[in-house]
Design an enzyme around this catalytic site. Sequence first.
Site, PDB file in Angstrom:
ATOM      1  N   GLU A 183      -2.812   0.491   1.766  1.00  0.00           N
ATOM      2  CA  GLU A 183      -3.119  -0.905   1.418  1.00  0.00           C
ATOM      3  C   GLU A 183      -4.172  -0.969   0.316  1.00  0.00           C
ATOM      4  O   GLU A 183      -4.158  -1.865  -0.517  1.00  0.00           O
ATOM      5  CB  GLU A 183      -3.552  -1.669   2.683  1.00  0.00           C
ATOM      6  CG  GLU A 183      -2.351  -1.946   3.586  1.00  0.00           C
ATOM      7  CD  GLU A 183      -2.654  -2.040   5.065  1.00  0.00           C
ATOM      8  OE1 GLU A 183      -3.817  -2.175   5.453  1.00  0.00           O
ATOM      9  OE2 GLU A 183      -1.678  -1.949   5.854  1.00  0.00           O
ATOM     10  N   GLY A 223       3.032  -0.968   9.670  1.00  0.00           N
ATOM     11  CA  GLY A 223       3.118  -2.374  10.051  1.00  0.00           C
ATOM     12  C   GLY A 223       4.533  -2.927  10.078  1.00  0.00           C
ATOM     13  O   GLY A 223       4.726  -4.143  10.131  1.00  0.00           O
ATOM     14  N   GLU A 258       0.881   8.866   6.231  1.00  0.00           N
ATOM     15  CA  GLU A 258       1.395   7.553   6.643  1.00  0.00           C
ATOM     16  C   GLU A 258       2.476   7.114   5.660  1.00  0.00           C
ATOM     17  O   GLU A 258       2.163   6.586   4.577  1.00  0.00           O
ATOM     18  CB  GLU A 258       0.282   6.509   6.624  1.00  0.00           C
ATOM     19  CG  GLU A 258      -0.867   6.812   7.549  1.00  0.00           C
ATOM     20  CD  GLU A 258      -1.667   5.550   7.853  1.00  0.00           C
ATOM     21  OE1 GLU A 258      -1.634   5.111   8.999  1.00  0.00           O
ATOM     22  OE2 GLU A 258      -2.289   5.005   6.935  1.00  0.00           O
ATOM     23  N   SER A 270       3.273   2.470  12.465  1.00  0.00           N
ATOM     24  CA  SER A 270       3.957   1.878  13.625  1.00  0.00           C
ATOM     25  C   SER A 270       3.856   2.715  14.899  1.00  0.00           C
ATOM     26  O   SER A 270       4.778   2.736  15.722  1.00  0.00           O
ATOM     27  CB  SER A 270       5.419   1.567  13.294  1.00  0.00           C
ATOM     28  OG  SER A 270       5.477   0.562  12.295  1.00  0.00           O
ATOM     29  N   ASN A 274      -7.485   1.815  13.316  1.00  0.00           N
ATOM     30  CA  ASN A 274      -7.840   1.133  12.062  1.00  0.00           C
ATOM     31  C   ASN A 274      -7.675  -0.364  12.297  1.00  0.00           C
ATOM     32  O   ASN A 274      -6.552  -0.869  12.335  1.00  0.00           O
ATOM     33  CB  ASN A 274      -6.901   1.635  10.949  1.00  0.00           C
ATOM     34  CG  ASN A 274      -7.079   0.879   9.645  1.00  0.00           C
ATOM     35  OD1 ASN A 274      -8.009   0.098   9.488  1.00  0.00           O
ATOM     36  ND2 ASN A 274      -6.170   1.119   8.707  1.00  0.00           N
TER      37      ASN A 274
HETATM   38  P1  PGA Z   1       0.306   0.331  11.796  1.00  0.00           P
HETATM   39  O1  PGA Z   1      -0.758   0.712  10.689  1.00  0.00           O
HETATM   40  O2  PGA Z   1       0.007   1.177  13.007  1.00  0.00           O
HETATM   41  O3  PGA Z   1       0.081  -1.135  12.057  1.00  0.00           O
HETATM   42  O4  PGA Z   1       1.652   0.613  11.255  1.00  0.00           O
HETATM   43  C1  PGA Z   1      -1.135   2.043  10.490  1.00  0.00           C
HETATM   44  C2  PGA Z   1      -2.144   2.118   9.386  1.00  0.00           C
HETATM   45  O5  PGA Z   1      -2.052   1.336   8.435  1.00  0.00           O
HETATM   46  O6  PGA Z   1      -3.073   2.949   9.427  1.00  0.00           O
END
Ligand code: PGA
Length: 242
Positions: free
Chosen positions: A97, A169, A163, A202, A10
């Site tokens: 998000e 993140g 998630e 992450s 993504n």
């Molecule tokens: P991340 O994001 O790997 O940066 O934690 C995952 C996501 O939002 O799909």
Amino acid sequence: MSNNKIIVGNWKMNCLKKDGGNLATQIRQSAKNSANVIVVCPPFTIVSEIATILADSNIDIGAQDCHYEEKGAFTGNISPAMLVDSGAKYVILGHSERRAYHAESSDLVRKKSLAAIKGNLIPIICVGESLAERESGQAKQVVEKQLVESLPENSSNFIIAYEPVWAIGTGKVASSGDILEMHNFIASLPICAGKPILYGGSVNDANSVEILAINNVSGLLIGGASIVAEKFLKIIDNLVGG
Ligand code: PGA
């Protein structure tokens, strides 16, 4: 379900034509012998560009959202047909998000999922609890509610992504035990029966192997590490023969 994994990158609101193009070219080269399902989800502006670079390869394209209407007066929105026309096969829906910054409800996610399926896209539908919800022992209830309200009929073709919001993140990955418990729980829900369940939050080249070995983890949804070529390529390399 086969042992092949589904690895989804993504890219979020990152990559202009040049860096996105370089990334896609490197992924194409590195993944050419992979039997796994590899999907990259660039921003709308370069979906078509990346689809051209990945044409006739074993890597598929996804988008990061779509509208639930086929067309019309929806300024700034993108329909499933537009995504298919640009080369997309998948679409991420209900990412945390979007739920947080665009106030997307599970009802809306379900409407989008139905439209995506009708438009020949495979939705990757995201769910996950916040830290406060986990700490108060409500993680499973929250995730179940999101699933029940966001998913289309089980008979349709879709992918689930678990998630935990607090792991996205932040560098904080859920423990293997927590991932196992939640993925087993999701897999046990009739509405999710037989569907691939990705883990996201992450994930990087240092933890991907361990996470993929967990029961009922069918693949990964990767944000930050998916736009760093060496990290994403290592995650894919680690799969080969695995
Ligand atoms: P991340 O994001 O790997 O940066 O934690 C995952 C996501 O939002 O799909």
